[in-house]
Design an enzyme around this catalytic site. Structure first.
Site, PDB file in Angstrom:
ATOM      1  N   ARG A   1       0.687  -1.296   0.021  1.00  0.00           N
ATOM      2  CA  ARG A   1      -0.129   0.051   0.151  1.00  0.00           C
ATOM      3  C   ARG A   1       0.770   1.324   0.003  1.00  0.00           C
ATOM      4  NH1 ARG A   1      -4.494   0.556   4.687  1.00  0.00           N
ATOM      5  NH2 ARG A   1      -2.735   1.239   5.982  1.00  0.00           N
TER       6      ARG A   1
ATOM      7  N   LYS B   1      -2.718   6.876   1.109  1.00  0.00           N
ATOM      8  CA  LYS B   1      -2.457   7.174   2.628  1.00  0.00           C
ATOM      9  C   LYS B   1      -1.418   8.190   2.533  1.00  0.00           C
ATOM     10  CE  LYS B   1      -2.288   4.652   7.209  1.00  0.00           C
ATOM     11  NZ  LYS B   1      -3.250   5.550   7.485  1.00  0.00           N
TER      12      LYS B   1
ATOM     13  N   GLU C   1     -15.923   6.629   5.288  1.00  0.00           N
ATOM     14  CA  GLU C   1     -15.180   5.823   6.607  1.00  0.00           C
ATOM     15  C   GLU C   1     -14.993   6.940   7.540  1.00  0.00           C
ATOM     16  OE1 GLU C   1     -11.150   5.283   5.293  1.00  0.00           O
ATOM     17  OE2 GLU C   1     -11.000   7.389   4.440  1.00  0.00           O
TER      18      GLU C   1
HETATM   19  N1  PXG Z   1      -9.097   4.901   7.112  1.00  0.00           N
HETATM   20  C1  PXG Z   1      -8.090   5.971   7.201  1.00  0.00           C
HETATM   21  C2  PXG Z   1      -8.595   7.255   6.802  1.00  0.00           C
HETATM   22  C3  PXG Z   1      -7.045   5.501   8.108  1.00  0.00           C
HETATM   23  O1  PXG Z   1      -6.074   6.509   8.192  1.00  0.00           O
HETATM   24  C4  PXG Z   1      -7.790   3.330   8.241  1.00  0.00           C
HETATM   25  C5  PXG Z   1      -8.791   3.502   7.497  1.00  0.00           C
HETATM   26  C6  PXG Z   1      -7.588   1.922   8.751  1.00  0.00           C
HETATM   27  O2  PXG Z   1      -6.524   1.332   7.842  1.00  0.00           O
HETATM   28  P1  PXG Z   1      -5.650  -0.082   8.476  1.00  0.00           P
HETATM   29  O3  PXG Z   1      -4.786  -0.384   7.316  1.00  0.00           O
HETATM   30  O4  PXG Z   1      -4.893   0.678   9.388  1.00  0.00           O
HETATM   31  O5  PXG Z   1      -6.696  -1.055   8.690  1.00  0.00           O
HETATM   32  C7  PXG Z   1      -6.775   4.292   8.500  1.00  0.00           C
HETATM   33  C8  PXG Z   1      -5.539   4.121   9.262  1.00  0.00           C
HETATM   34  C9  PXG Z   1      -4.935   7.517  14.178  1.00  0.00           C
HETATM   35  C10 PXG Z   1      -4.480   7.204  12.867  1.00  0.00           C
HETATM   36  O6  PXG Z   1      -4.405   8.176  14.884  1.00  0.00           O
HETATM   37  C11 PXG Z   1      -5.218   6.246  12.359  1.00  0.00           C
HETATM   38  C12 PXG Z   1      -4.938   5.771  10.934  1.00  0.00           C
HETATM   39  C13 PXG Z   1      -3.568   6.234  10.486  1.00  0.00           C
HETATM   40  C14 PXG Z   1      -2.979   7.202  11.182  1.00  0.00           C
HETATM   41  C15 PXG Z   1      -3.312   7.852  12.257  1.00  0.00           C
HETATM   42  O7  PXG Z   1      -6.017   7.352  14.773  1.00  0.00           O
HETATM   43  N2  PXG Z   1      -5.392   4.831  10.422  1.00  0.00           N
END
Ligand code: PXG
Length: 289
Positions: free
Chosen positions: A50, A149, A182
């Site tokens: 990713r 991301k 989301e």
């Molecule tokens: N959507 C978004 C916008 C994210 O940033 C997820 C979904 C979940 O993806 P994964 O691959 O982790 O299952 C994310 C990822 C925080 C924080 O502090 C959270 C993310 C990244 C950076 C900080 O809550 N989540």
């Protein structure tokens, strides 16, 4: 703590990048949040796939190949004696001029931080989260595609500000058409009968690593898990709602916009999936030692 930056592991006080780095000046870069469980890095290859796809989408060439990046992550964990923790892997555009042009930036910077994880309190997993839908709309897919991301998280932060100001910790963002996209840092799922549904990425969702794992586990447990375009109607009328993310894992949602969801506590499907995920996370991954 030792941080990997600019090709070296250095003490955290010495870990620094230039104020002219476009990662800072413009949020021009990409990142991953990764977990380590039981001395193993969970889903490392998926996170790297990713990361490299996000970089490709913003025309950023990561200066090391994936196998080397994998070593960088593992070496950073080892240097910090991480067994269970949170890893932040960042690639910035690098130093450039005080202008947008990314092609003036000659050397992208790789930063890897491996430290402790800040979790939601255990009680919240038992009781479930209260969240709201916010007015901040998820980025249009042809503005900044939410599948990237990127270091540019203002869209999510503006949503988070609304949530916190309203007295809750998370929120649902709608896309410009009004469909569920989301949460600010997690993916959204609903349970409707035997079906487990989550919005397709084109509705404005990151393709979460946890989301993918949960859909696979759901299939193995005999549920039908699939993508479906969802509205707030679907959320309000769902049997269960839960969020998935690397940091949160799987957490039940029991209230949305002050409306009670299902029975007002994390439901049976959410709990079964959370347990299955927890078992998977603690028994797979790339060994640190
Ligand atoms: N959507 C978004 C916008 C994210 O940033 C997820 C979904 C979940 O993806 P994964 O691959 O982790 O299952 C994310 C990822 C925080 C924080 O502090 C959270 C993310 C990244 C950076 C900080 O809550 N989540």
């Amino acid at each position: 703590m030792k941080v990997y930056v600019n090709g070296r592991l250095v003490p955290e006080k010495k870990a620094a990048i230039s104020v002219f780095d476009h990662g800072l000046l413009y949020g021009d870069g990409v990142f991953e949040g990764i977990r380590a469980y039981n001395g193993r890095v969970f889903m490392l290859d998926e996170h790297l796939d990713r990361l490299y796809a996000s970089a490709r989408a913003i025309a950023l060439t990561i200066p090391v190949p994936k196998p080397r990046m994998s070593e960088i992550v593992v070496e950073t964990c080892r240097a910090n004696r991480v067994r269970d923790g949170y890893i932040r892997l960042i690639v910035t555009r690098g130093v450039g001029t005080l202008g947008l042009n990314p092609y003036n930036c000659r050397s992208p910077q790789i930063i890897c931080i491996a430290g402790a994880i800040q979790l939601y309190p255990k009680k919240l997993y038992e009781k479930g989260l209260s969240i709201i839908t916010v007015g901040t709309v998820r980025n249009h897919t042809e503005a900044i595609n939410p599948r990237i991301k990127s270091l540019n998280y203002l869209n999510n932060i503006l949503a988070k500000i609304e949530a916190i100001n309203a007295g809750v910790m998370e929120c649902i963002l709608l896309n410009p058409q009004g469909f569920i996209a989301e949460a600010s840092g997690d993916n959204v799922f609903i349970v409707r009968g035997q079906e487990i549904l989550t919005p397709p990425t084109w509705c404005g969702a990151l393709r979460g690593i946890t989301r993918d794992a949960v859909m696979r586990l759901a299939g193995e447990l005999g549920y039908t898990a699939r993508e479906e375009v969802l509205t707030r109607y679907d959320v309000y009328t769902a049997d269960e709602v839960f969020l998935t993310g690397t940091a949160a894992e799987i957490i039940g949602v029991v209230e949305v916009d002050r409306r009670r969801i299902g029975r007002g506590r994390p439901g049976p499907v959410t709990c079964r999936l959370a347990e299955a995920f927890s078992n998977l996370a603690r028994s797979s991954g790339t060994h640190i030692r």
